[in-house]
Design a protein around this motif. Structure first.
Motif, PDB file in Angstrom:
ATOM      1  N   THR A 187      35.531  54.356  29.025  1.00 31.81           N
ATOM      2  CA  THR A 187      36.780  55.076  28.765  1.00 31.81           C
ATOM      3  C   THR A 187      37.954  54.171  28.379  1.00 31.81           C
ATOM      4  OG1 THR A 187      37.346  55.053  31.125  1.00 31.81           O
ATOM      5  CG2 THR A 187      36.159  56.982  30.288  1.00 31.81           C
ATOM      6  N   GLU A 188      38.018  52.971  28.961  1.00 30.27           N
ATOM      7  CA  GLU A 188      39.184  52.119  28.744  1.00 30.27           C
ATOM      8  C   GLU A 188      38.890  50.839  27.966  1.00 30.27           C
ATOM      9  OE1 GLU A 188      41.450  51.529  32.350  1.00 30.27           O
ATOM     10  OE2 GLU A 188      40.727  53.445  33.129  1.00 30.27           O
ATOM     11  N   GLY A 189      37.625  50.500  27.795  1.00 32.14           N
ATOM     12  CA  GLY A 189      37.276  49.331  26.998  1.00 32.14           C
ATOM     13  C   GLY A 189      36.840  48.125  27.808  1.00 32.14           C
ATOM     14  N   LEU A 190      36.440  47.108  27.075  1.00 32.68           N
ATOM     15  CA  LEU A 190      35.840  45.907  27.665  1.00 32.68           C
ATOM     16  C   LEU A 190      36.816  45.114  28.530  1.00 32.68           C
ATOM     17  CD1 LEU A 190      33.390  44.068  27.897  1.00 32.68           C
ATOM     18  CD2 LEU A 190      34.173  42.893  25.842  1.00 32.68           C
ATOM     19  N   LEU A 191      38.054  44.951  28.086  1.00 32.26           N
ATOM     20  CA  LEU A 191      39.000  44.146  28.864  1.00 32.26           C
ATOM     21  C   LEU A 191      39.335  44.787  30.201  1.00 32.26           C
ATOM     22  CD1 LEU A 191      41.429  42.755  26.145  1.00 32.26           C
ATOM     23  CD2 LEU A 191      39.622  41.551  27.390  1.00 32.26           C
ATOM     24  N   SER A 192      39.522  46.098  30.215  1.00 24.60           N
ATOM     25  CA  SER A 192      39.791  46.793  31.477  1.00 24.60           C
ATOM     26  C   SER A 192      38.585  46.715  32.403  1.00 24.60           C
ATOM     27  CB  SER A 192      40.142  48.260  31.215  1.00 24.60           C
ATOM     28  OG  SER A 192      41.372  48.346  30.538  1.00 24.60           O
ATOM     29  N   PHE A 193      37.395  46.856  31.813  1.00 24.91           N
ATOM     30  CA  PHE A 193      36.169  46.724  32.603  1.00 24.91           C
ATOM     31  C   PHE A 193      36.069  45.323  33.186  1.00 24.91           C
ATOM     32  CE2 PHE A 193      31.813  45.053  32.622  1.00 24.91           C
ATOM     33  CZ  PHE A 193      31.249  45.850  33.601  1.00 24.91           C
ATOM     34  N   ALA A 194      36.291  44.303  32.368  1.00 23.69           N
ATOM     35  CA  ALA A 194      36.188  42.917  32.825  1.00 23.69           C
ATOM     36  C   ALA A 194      37.172  42.640  33.964  1.00 23.69           C
ATOM     37  CB  ALA A 194      36.431  41.958  31.659  1.00 23.69           C
ATOM     38  N   MET A 195      38.365  43.169  33.840  1.00 21.94           N
ATOM     39  CA  MET A 195      39.370  42.981  34.897  1.00 21.94           C
ATOM     40  C   MET A 195      38.955  43.715  36.174  1.00 21.94           C
ATOM     41  SD  MET A 195      42.158  41.604  35.704  1.00 21.94           S
ATOM     42  CE  MET A 195      43.526  41.732  36.812  1.00 21.94           C
ATOM     43  N   GLY A 196      38.511  44.945  36.043  1.00 22.71           N
ATOM     44  CA  GLY A 196      38.140  45.742  37.214  1.00 22.71           C
ATOM     45  C   GLY A 196      36.868  45.271  37.898  1.00 22.71           C
ATOM     46  N   ALA A 197      35.957  44.693  37.128  1.00 24.67           N
ATOM     47  CA  ALA A 197      34.648  44.320  37.666  1.00 24.67           C
ATOM     48  C   ALA A 197      34.547  42.849  38.054  1.00 24.67           C
ATOM     49  CB  ALA A 197      33.566  44.648  36.637  1.00 24.67           C
ATOM     50  N   ARG A 198      35.618  42.105  37.955  1.00 21.66           N
ATOM     51  CA  ARG A 198      35.528  40.660  38.153  1.00 21.66           C
ATOM     52  C   ARG A 198      35.034  40.285  39.550  1.00 21.66           C
ATOM     53  NH1 ARG A 198      40.646  42.258  38.711  1.00 21.66           N
ATOM     54  NH2 ARG A 198      41.968  41.280  40.268  1.00 21.66           N
ATOM     55  N   LEU A 199      35.547  40.922  40.600  1.00 21.88           N
ATOM     56  CA  LEU A 199      35.100  40.592  41.947  1.00 21.88           C
ATOM     57  C   LEU A 199      33.650  41.024  42.154  1.00 21.88           C
ATOM     58  CD1 LEU A 199      35.666  39.464  44.764  1.00 21.88           C
ATOM     59  CD2 LEU A 199      36.503  41.728  45.402  1.00 21.88           C
ATOM     60  N   ASP A 200      33.298  42.188  41.623  1.00 23.56           N
ATOM     61  CA  ASP A 200      31.923  42.673  41.756  1.00 23.56           C
ATOM     62  C   ASP A 200      30.942  41.680  41.142  1.00 23.56           C
ATOM     63  OD1 ASP A 200      33.873  44.813  41.784  1.00 23.56           O
ATOM     64  OD2 ASP A 200      32.211  46.212  41.861  1.00 23.56           O
ATOM     65  N   ILE A 201      31.260  41.207  39.959  1.00 26.75           N
ATOM     66  CA  ILE A 201      30.368  40.276  39.256  1.00 26.75           C
ATOM     67  C   ILE A 201      30.289  38.942  39.996  1.00 26.75           C
ATOM     68  CG2 ILE A 201      30.092  38.953  37.120  1.00 26.75           C
ATOM     69  CD1 ILE A 201      31.256  41.502  35.695  1.00 26.75           C
ATOM     70  N   VAL A 202      31.415  38.436  40.479  1.00 27.75           N
ATOM     71  CA  VAL A 202      31.410  37.180  41.231  1.00 27.75           C
ATOM     72  C   VAL A 202      30.599  37.333  42.518  1.00 27.75           C
ATOM     73  CG1 VAL A 202      32.868  35.581  42.554  1.00 27.75           C
ATOM     74  CG2 VAL A 202      33.547  36.289  40.259  1.00 27.75           C
ATOM     75  N   MET A 203      30.745  38.461  43.202  1.00 21.33           N
ATOM     76  CA  MET A 203      29.990  38.673  44.442  1.00 21.33           C
ATOM     77  C   MET A 203      28.499  38.775  44.159  1.00 21.33           C
ATOM     78  SD  MET A 203      32.203  38.265  46.681  1.00 21.33           S
ATOM     79  CE  MET A 203      31.056  38.471  48.009  1.00 21.33           C
ATOM     80  N   ILE A 204      28.115  39.420  43.077  1.00 20.78           N
ATOM     81  CA  ILE A 204      26.695  39.496  42.722  1.00 20.78           C
ATOM     82  C   ILE A 204      26.150  38.095  42.471  1.00 20.78           C
ATOM     83  CG2 ILE A 204      25.082  40.231  40.918  1.00 20.78           C
ATOM     84  CD1 ILE A 204      26.744  42.847  40.757  1.00 20.78           C
ATOM     85  N   ILE A 205      26.892  37.279  41.746  1.00 15.64           N
ATOM     86  CA  ILE A 205      26.453  35.905  41.463  1.00 15.64           C
ATOM     87  C   ILE A 205      26.325  35.107  42.766  1.00 15.64           C
ATOM     88  CG2 ILE A 205      27.139  33.712  40.402  1.00 15.64           C
ATOM     89  CD1 ILE A 205      28.398  35.463  38.129  1.00 15.64           C
ATOM     90  N   LEU A 206      27.324  35.201  43.638  1.00 20.38           N
ATOM     91  CA  LEU A 206      27.262  34.466  44.907  1.00 20.38           C
ATOM     92  C   LEU A 206      26.106  34.956  45.780  1.00 20.38           C
ATOM     93  CD1 LEU A 206      31.040  34.098  45.849  1.00 20.38           C
ATOM     94  CD2 LEU A 206      29.481  32.330  45.018  1.00 20.38           C
ATOM     95  N   LEU A 207      25.889  36.265  45.815  1.00 17.96           N
ATOM     96  CA  LEU A 207      24.762  36.791  46.595  1.00 17.96           C
ATOM     97  C   LEU A 207      23.425  36.307  46.039  1.00 17.96           C
ATOM     98  CD1 LEU A 207      26.049  40.413  47.245  1.00 17.96           C
ATOM     99  CD2 LEU A 207      25.494  38.725  49.020  1.00 17.96           C
TER     100      LEU A 207
END
Length: 123
Positions: free
Chosen positions: A89-109
């Motif tokens: 709905t909002e595009g790649l940049l909004s997704f990247a901003m909103g998902a940044r912690l989720d992605i970092v946590m997945i990588i750390l896990l």
């Protein structure tokens, strides 16, 4: 201090605080209702308890083979249910901003899971 300990502390901190906030902040009920999940109140409670318990186990570096997979599932679910709609709905940049912690946590896990399997940390 060993890198794995810092990763454990970072992961544990994020999940323990997230679990506590889900239990004490009523705003999360609205978020879970808005996701269209079945039994949103029970799902919220279950996610909060799992985040809290698994986060504390990881901080204590105990039973990590058991604690990491549920948190990975929660993070993948968070990406799917709450962040992918942002991408559409909002595009790649909004997704990247909103998902940044989720992605970092997945990588750390995943790094922690790899280390647990290789080094046989307390199981």
């Amino acid at each position: 201090m060993e890198t794995t300990k810092w990763i454990c502390y970072a992961i544990g901190y994020v999940f323990v605080t997230a679990g506590i906030m889900k239990l004490v902040n009523a705003d999360f009920k609205g978020v879970f209702f808005g996701l269209g999940l079945p039994f949103p109140e029970q799902t919220l409670f279950l996610v909060a308890i799992v985040e809290l318990a698994c986060g504390m186990l990881i901080i204590g570096r105990m039973y990590m083979k058991i604690a990491v997979p549920p948190l990975l599932l929660i993070m993948l679910g968070a990406l799917y249910f709450s962040k992918l709609p942002i991408l559409w709905t909002e595009g790649l940049l909004s997704f990247a901003m909103g998902a940044r912690l989720d992605i970092v946590m997945i990588i750390l896990l995943l790094l922690l899971w790899q280390n647990v399997r290789r080094a046989k940390i307390i199981t």
